[in-house]
Enzyme design. Structure first.
Site, PDB file in Angstrom:
ATOM      1  CE1 TYR A  53      -3.258  -2.773   0.007  1.00 44.21           C
ATOM      2  CE2 TYR A  53      -3.657  -2.412   2.341  1.00 44.21           C
ATOM      3  CZ  TYR A  53      -3.927  -3.084   1.165  1.00 44.21           C
ATOM      4  OH  TYR A  53      -4.872  -4.082   1.164  1.00 44.21           O
TER       5      TYR A  53
HETATM    6  N1  NAP Z   1      -6.731  -7.959   0.554  1.00 40.12           N
HETATM    7  C1  NAP Z   1      -6.959  -7.236  -0.501  1.00 40.12           C
HETATM    8  O1  NAP Z   1      -6.670  -7.634  -1.651  1.00 40.12           O
HETATM    9  C2  NAP Z   1      -7.617  -5.885  -0.331  1.00 40.12           C
HETATM   10  C3  NAP Z   1      -8.152  -5.197  -1.441  1.00 40.12           C
HETATM   11  C4  NAP Z   1      -8.774  -3.969  -1.208  1.00 40.12           C
HETATM   12  C5  NAP Z   1      -8.842  -3.452   0.090  1.00 40.12           C
HETATM   13  N2  NAP Z   1      -8.307  -4.131   1.138  1.00 40.12           N
HETATM   14  C6  NAP Z   1      -8.340  -3.607   2.521  1.00 40.12           C
HETATM   15  O2  NAP Z   1      -9.650  -3.190   2.832  1.00 40.12           O
HETATM   16  C7  NAP Z   1      -9.644  -1.809   3.187  1.00 40.12           C
HETATM   17  C8  NAP Z   1     -10.944  -1.171   2.803  1.00 40.12           C
HETATM   18  O3  NAP Z   1     -11.162  -1.278   1.399  1.00 40.12           O
HETATM   19  P1  NAP Z   1     -11.952  -0.154   0.648  1.00 40.12           P
HETATM   20  O4  NAP Z   1     -11.274   1.140   0.864  1.00 40.12           O
HETATM   21  O5  NAP Z   1     -12.195  -0.627  -0.734  1.00 40.12           O
HETATM   22  O6  NAP Z   1     -13.314  -0.151   1.529  1.00 40.12           O
HETATM   23  P2  NAP Z   1     -14.718   0.522   1.464  1.00 40.12           P
HETATM   24  O7  NAP Z   1     -15.044   0.771   2.886  1.00 40.12           O
HETATM   25  O8  NAP Z   1     -15.625  -0.334   0.652  1.00 40.12           O
HETATM   26  O9  NAP Z   1     -14.549   1.888   0.656  1.00 40.12           O
HETATM   27  C9  NAP Z   1     -14.009   3.015   1.260  1.00 40.12           C
HETATM   28  C10 NAP Z   1     -14.560   4.265   0.596  1.00 40.12           C
HETATM   29  O10 NAP Z   1     -15.948   4.393   0.862  1.00 40.12           O
HETATM   30  C11 NAP Z   1     -16.287   5.735   1.090  1.00 40.12           C
HETATM   31  N3  NAP Z   1     -16.882   5.859   2.445  1.00 40.12           N
HETATM   32  C12 NAP Z   1     -16.585   5.134   3.538  1.00 40.12           C
HETATM   33  N4  NAP Z   1     -17.340   5.528   4.582  1.00 40.12           N
HETATM   34  C13 NAP Z   1     -18.124   6.527   4.138  1.00 40.12           C
HETATM   35  C14 NAP Z   1     -19.117   7.345   4.753  1.00 40.12           C
HETATM   36  N5  NAP Z   1     -19.463   7.201   6.038  1.00 40.12           N
HETATM   37  N6  NAP Z   1     -19.715   8.282   3.987  1.00 40.12           N
HETATM   38  C15 NAP Z   1     -19.396   8.429   2.677  1.00 40.12           C
HETATM   39  N7  NAP Z   1     -18.465   7.691   2.049  1.00 40.12           N
HETATM   40  C16 NAP Z   1     -17.835   6.731   2.775  1.00 40.12           C
HETATM   41  C17 NAP Z   1     -15.015   6.546   0.959  1.00 40.12           C
HETATM   42  O11 NAP Z   1     -14.957   7.027  -0.361  1.00 40.12           O
HETATM   43  P3  NAP Z   1     -14.303   8.460  -0.723  1.00 40.12           P
HETATM   44  O12 NAP Z   1     -12.866   8.352  -0.359  1.00 40.12           O
HETATM   45  O13 NAP Z   1     -14.586   8.568  -2.189  1.00 40.12           O
HETATM   46  O14 NAP Z   1     -15.028   9.476   0.108  1.00 40.12           O
HETATM   47  C18 NAP Z   1     -13.914   5.521   1.184  1.00 40.12           C
HETATM   48  O15 NAP Z   1     -12.725   5.834   0.523  1.00 40.12           O
HETATM   49  C19 NAP Z   1      -8.400  -1.246   2.506  1.00 40.12           C
HETATM   50  O16 NAP Z   1      -7.952  -0.053   3.114  1.00 40.12           O
HETATM   51  C20 NAP Z   1      -7.441  -2.386   2.722  1.00 40.12           C
HETATM   52  O17 NAP Z   1      -6.936  -2.365   4.062  1.00 40.12           O
HETATM   53  C21 NAP Z   1      -7.714  -5.341   0.943  1.00 40.12           C
END
Ligand code: NAP
Length: 319
Positions: A53
């Site tokens: 990351y």
């Molecule tokens: N193992 C793997 O291959 C893998 C792959 C992907 C992720 N991950 C892990 O999973 C974590 C989370 O993944 P993700 O970032 O895709 O998760 P997510 O929670 O589905 O998406 C996060 C996005 O949702 C929006 N959001 C979240 N809470 C909100 C709220 N209360 N109001 C409005 N918008 C909201 C934000 O978008 P905006 O920024 O546009 O506001 C934020 O950037 C990563 O940080 C990582 O640690 C692992």
């Protein structure tokens, strides 16, 4: 916040975890630390990162540059024992042939690099980032076991594994007396439910902890995108996140609208509703939220102990 055991281990983790894929990539250090502090304040004890990351995720050739681990290492000073620190290994960290994968060569080098960036002597949960079909599982598992024996790693987990791959790995561990994967980290949300076919039943049956990533479909389930061309300023899609495009389908825009109606009826916003849905699915130990602002963390914490009725679950299932 609800805490439960991570799979068959004795380790307690919060049902919300903080994902840090955006730290040092789209979110600068100051803003990252504010999100990190808020997470600890609301009772989140599991922090998820990866050597991969950082800014390198947006290069032409994708490779890890470690900024997220570095920021966490600095933020953790003086409170290392307060968190369950999870990181990952396996995705490319450079262009050389051995700069990726789950060989002994690569893992042994990368664990030292992660420990250095995280400024710690041990990793609580060391996860293999994705299946490596070029390396025998015996080699990977015996390397991870040696790290546990050395005290550099406490528990091991996998990510993006199919059910048969987790089963094969745990079978090999049984046979050779090696460490077992206590958790599986996979994508799962209202718009992406493939996991229910094999991985969820496997995790329930074998008591493997399920850590869910992208519980809000990378922001699609916040309702901020209403059509293909609606990309609000400052959003992940506007910052160039490519994978969110996979969710930009007419069918999904329609479903998001339908979920929004039910969320309003329950006095929560769509992000909270979507997150509560995942927390009410069997096998889910913790949802890894990718908060980009501190209020995303506090929003999430408000619904972390909302238990759904069967009626609500059934209603949402047919939308
Ligand atoms: N193992 C793997 O291959 C893998 C792959 C992907 C992720 N991950 C892990 O999973 C974590 C989370 O993944 P993700 O970032 O895709 O998760 P997510 O929670 O589905 O998406 C996060 C996005 O949702 C929006 N959001 C979240 N809470 C909100 C709220 N209360 N109001 C409005 N918008 C909201 C934000 O978008 P905006 O920024 O546009 O506001 C934020 O950037 C990563 O940080 C990582 O640690 C692992």
């Amino acid at each position: 916040m609800i805490y439960s055991k991570l799979g068959f281990s004795g380790l307690h983790v919060s049902n919300l975890s903080l994902g840090t894929m955006a730290f040092g990539r789209w979110i600068d250090e100051k803003a990252s630390v504010q999100i990190f502090d808020t997470a600890l304040d609301v009772g989140i004890n599991l922090i998820d990162t990866a050597n991969f990351y950082g800014k390198g995720q947006d290069e032409q050739f994708l490779y890890g540059t470690g900024e997220s681990e570095e920021i966490i290492g600095r933020a953790l000073k003086g409170r290392r024992d307060k968190v369950v620190l999870a990181t990952k290994v396996g995705l490319p960290m450079g262009k050389d042939i051995n700069d990726a994968g789950l060989s002994k060569f690569h893992i042994m080098r990368e664990v030292e690099n992660s420990l250095q960036r995280l400024q710690t002597d041990y990793i609580d949960l060391y996860q293999v980032h994705r299946f490596d079909d070029q390396t025998p599982l015996e080699e990977t598992l015996s390397t991870l076991t040696s790290l546990v024996n050395q005290g550099k790693v406490r528990y091991i987990g996998c990510s993006n594994y199919a059910a048969w791959q987790i089963a094969k790995a745990n079978g090999i561990s049984n046979l050779h007396g090696l460490e077992h994967f206590v958790s599986s980290q996979s994508q799962y949300n209202l718009l992406s439910r493939e996991l229910e076919e094999e991985v969820v039943p496997y995790c329930v049956s074998e008591k493997v902890g399920l850590l869910v990533y992208s519980p809000m479909a990378r922001g699609m389930l916040s309702g901020k995108y209403t059509s293909h061309n609606d990309v609000p300023e400052g959003s992940r899609a506007a910052r160039g996140e490519k994978l969110i495009q996979n969710y930009f389908k007419d069918e999904n825009f329609g479903r998001v609208e339908a979920y929004k109606q039910v969320a309003v009826e329950h006095d929560v916003n769509l992000s909270q509703f979507s997150l509560a849905w995942i927390l009410n699915q069997p096998a889910v130990t913790s949802a890894i939220i990718g908060a980009s602002k501190p209020h995303h963390v506090t929003d999430a914490a408000q619904i972390s102990d909302w238990i759904w009725s069967d009626e609500l679950k059934q209603r949402v299932n047919i939308l």
